[in-house]
Design a protein around this motif. Structure first.
Motif: not given
Length: 86
Positions: A1-3, A12-14, A75-76, A81-82
């Motif tokens: 999943m990309n933001a 996404l960090t959550k 965002v990158a 990190l995701s």
């Protein structure tokens, strides 16, 4: 999943299941602050609040960076990190 947007990336960090390194957390913080507020105009924290000082200094290093560039970098970094923390 990309933001693709600042808001998507923040959300996404959550969803991270593990905590990024302190270095990565400082980068996230400073890019986010630069993207949302621009240059750091706050006074440096005093005393022995080392976390606040590190955050202040990380944000201060981005002085002059355009808000749009800070959004792109935030965002990158979140997308990178995701892959490790989700």
């Amino acid at each position: 999943m990309n933001a693709n947007t600042l808001e998507d990336a923040f959300s996404l960090t959550k969803k991270f299941t593990s905590k990024p390194s302190n270095e990565d957390l400082l980068k996230l913080y400073s890019f986010y602050k630069q993207a949302t507020e621009g240059d750091n105009q706050e006074d440096a924290p005093g005393g022995f609040d080392f976390v606040a000082a590190a955050k202040h200094n990380a944000w201060k290093k981005l002085e002059g960076m355009d808000k749009a560039e800070a959004v792109e970098k935030y965002v990158a970094l979140v997308n990178q990190l995701s892959e490790k923390h989700m």
